[in-house]
Design an enzyme around this catalytic site. Structure first.
Site, mmCIF file in Angstrom:
data_model
loop_
_atom_site.group_PDB
_atom_site.id
_atom_site.type_symbol
_atom_site.label_atom_id
_atom_site.label_comp_id
_atom_site.label_asym_id
_atom_site.label_seq_id
_atom_site.Cartn_x
_atom_site.Cartn_y
_atom_site.Cartn_z
ATOM 1 N N ASP A 78 0.865 -1.178 0.000
ATOM 2 C CA ASP A 78 0.000 0.000 0.000
ATOM 3 C C ASP A 78 0.903 1.229 0.000
ATOM 4 O O ASP A 78 1.860 1.311 0.785
ATOM 5 C CB ASP A 78 -0.907 0.008 1.229
ATOM 6 C CG ASP A 78 -1.909 1.151 1.187
ATOM 7 O OD1 ASP A 78 -3.007 0.953 0.656
ATOM 8 O OD2 ASP A 78 -1.561 2.250 1.688
ATOM 9 N N ILE A 79 0.645 2.168 -0.909
ATOM 10 C CA ILE A 79 1.474 3.377 -0.996
ATOM 11 C C ILE A 79 1.231 4.239 0.245
ATOM 12 O O ILE A 79 0.084 4.525 0.604
ATOM 13 C CB ILE A 79 1.154 4.167 -2.278
ATOM 14 C CG1 ILE A 79 1.414 3.302 -3.508
ATOM 15 C CG2 ILE A 79 1.968 5.450 -2.351
ATOM 16 C CD1 ILE A 79 1.019 3.937 -4.818
ATOM 17 N N GLU A 112 -4.819 2.333 -4.030
ATOM 18 C CA GLU A 112 -3.364 2.414 -4.087
ATOM 19 C C GLU A 112 -2.712 1.120 -3.625
ATOM 20 O O GLU A 112 -1.524 1.095 -3.298
ATOM 21 C CB GLU A 112 -2.857 3.585 -3.232
ATOM 22 C CG GLU A 112 -3.124 3.476 -1.750
ATOM 23 C CD GLU A 112 -4.474 4.049 -1.329
ATOM 24 O OE1 GLU A 112 -4.626 4.354 -0.148
ATOM 25 O OE2 GLU A 112 -5.359 4.193 -2.202
#
Length: 503
Positions: free
Chosen positions: A370-371, A413
């Site tokens: 996950d960004i 994301e």
């Protein structure tokens, strides 16, 4: 005439004449030349080129524009009162331009007349040669079989007109119907191309058949089937020379027998001495799909060209439909922004990989990321920046992950990857490589340097997850443990250990 005036060449010459007009006025004023001298010097080469390379209508139109430019100085020269000679030199310059066009037009007309005469002579020689061959054919008057055979053929042709050319049209129609049905049911090139080749061999009674697909971006031909060692003797077309180049340019079938008789094609045949019996373009509308190569045809018939034409059209439609089907299938299975697999397709792939791993008792690991602080990119730089970050992160995933890995955009994301035949330790190392690459490679967006990091969760099949949902759930749990521990790190659970994240 409308086609002539829409040609790029005509508009290029016209634009050049219009652009040189003000330059001629400036040059004449600056140098103090008499009227008409500067336009003559600048526009004479353009007029000559147009007369040589353009159709007659276009060349005379360019000449009229150039003549008008010769008189334009009269209205735009600032030193018109100081110039002693006015109209005579302008008229003389215009006359020179017209004379040049007349001379070139007359010379080209003579060349065309001689070329037409050569064509006529060639046709007459071919006709005479054909008549001589017919007269010199041996005819046995003593043997009654010759007359009987001729009479028998006449009777058969009356009873069945198709027998004269060795073609059974009812059977041919049934064959074409079967070919169309078989091609329409094959929606992938892997199964379609062998069907095309087998049906072409059966219908044309030829020994060899090849299909080459056209890549318009690279302007190259690629064999639709993998090259085999036993195919070394087969013909390979070259897209920029020989008969294949002529077929690609003109979109017409070329038969070797016809090419040997036509002296215009015979020159091309000299560049391609190993040409097969026929090369046919596979086209849909104006789009070139590829080439159909036919060689070693057993039966020579006047209708073989028509049959190749019909088959090539059927094959072209089938291959085009296959390509469209593949494109639609890819669009349905991939994320439109990143090009990675979408959520639904990933779930199907993961279930299939888990079944294979269970059946073969092999390892399988999963990486989920996950960004970090992704919302800040949208809030600070706009959603276009956020989209750009997602595409760049996807590109890094595809670069770092092994070739056989399954990579997908899981949602928002979040990215996820499946590593078949990889143990937990190997997956952790790949996740670390991804994390370091993201951290050490800032993303440049519209002059702004964006620092992107991500958190990762890693787990392995059967430690402890055994199903698709459990595997993703465990990876997701350790992803959020990595975020809680400070982000920009890898967390997971090693086999044979307690369920505790390892940083």
């Amino acid at each position: 005439m409308r086609n002539y005036y829409t040609a790029i060449q005509f508009w290029s010459y016209s634009l050049l004449v219009v652009c040189l007009c003000p330059l001629a006025v400036f040059l004449g004023s600056y140098m103090g030349w008499p009227l008409g001298i500067a336009p003559l010097l600048l526009l004479a080469p353009i007029t000559v080129l147009a007369a040589i390379s353009s159709p007659r209508v276009c060349s005379w139109t360019i000449t009229v524009l150039a003549v008008g430019a010769c008189f334009s100085e009269i209205f735009f020269r600032s030193d018109i009162s100081e110039v002693k000679t006015t109209y005579p030199l302008s008229i003389m310059s215009a006359a020179v331009l017209i004379g040049l066009t007349l001379l070139i037009d007359a010379y080209i007309g003579k060349l065309r007349g001689k070329l037409s005469q050569i064509y006529n002579q060639n046709d007459e020689l071919v006709r005479q040669l054909y008549e001589c061959q017919r007269e010199t054919q041996p005819v046995s008057d003593k043997s009654p079989s010759g007359a009987d055979k001729k009479e028998k053929m006449q009777v058969e042709s009356k009873e069945n007109p198709d027998a004269e050319f060795g073609v059974n049209y009812p059977l041919l129609l049934l064959t074409l119907q079967d070919i169309g049905r078989r091609i329409s049911t094959n929606q992938s090139n892997e199964s379609l191309i062998p069907t095309v080749i087998s049906t072409a061999k059966a219908s044309l009674q030829c020994e060899y058949c090849q299909v080459y697909l056209w890549d318009s971006k690279a302007s190259a031909l690629k064999n639709a089937l993998p090259v085999r060692s036993r195919d070394k003797h087969e013909y390979r077309p070259v897209p920029n020379s020989g008969v294949a180049a002529w077929v690609i340019e003109n979109r017409q079938i070329v038969m070797r027998n016809d090419a040997e008789k036509d002296y215009r094609l015979k020159r091309i045949l000299e560049e391609d001495p190993h040409m097969p019996d026929a090369i046919a373009p596979l086209t849909v509308g104006s789009e070139l799909i590829g080439l159909l190569i036919i060689d070693k045809v057993d039966i020579e018939s006047p209708t073989i060209g028509r049959l190749i034409y019909i088959l090539s059209n059927i094959y072209a439609l089938g291959i085009k439909n296959s390509q469209l089907f593949k494109r639609i299938e890819e669009m349905a299975s991939r994320d439109g922004l990143t090009g990675l697999l979408n959520h639904a397709t990933f779930q199907d792939k993961l279930q299939e990989l888990i079944k294979n791993a269970e059946a073969q008792s092999t390892t399988l690991s999963i990486i989920m990321s996950d960004i970090d602080h992704f919302k800040s990119f949208n809030d600070t730089y706009g959603h276009q920046a956020g989209d750009f970050v997602l595409k760049e992160v996807a590109r890094i995933w595809k670069t770092v992950m092994p070739e056989n890995a399954i990579v997908a955009r899981y949602g928002g994301e979040e990215f996820i990857g499946v590593l078949a035949d990889h143990e937990y330790s190997q997956a952790v190392q790949i996740a670390e490589d991804l994390r370091e690459t993201l951290e050490n490679c800032p993303i440049l967006f519209e002059g702004q340097q964006l620092q992107v990091t991500a958190s990762f969760g890693v787990t392995e099949l059967r430690h402890p997850a055994t199903t698709t949902n459990e595997l993703v759930k465990v990876a997701d749990e350790y992803l959020y443990k990595a975020k809680e521990a400070g982000r920009n790190q890898v967390a997971g659970i090693a086999p044979n250990s307690a369920r505790k994240p390892s940083n």
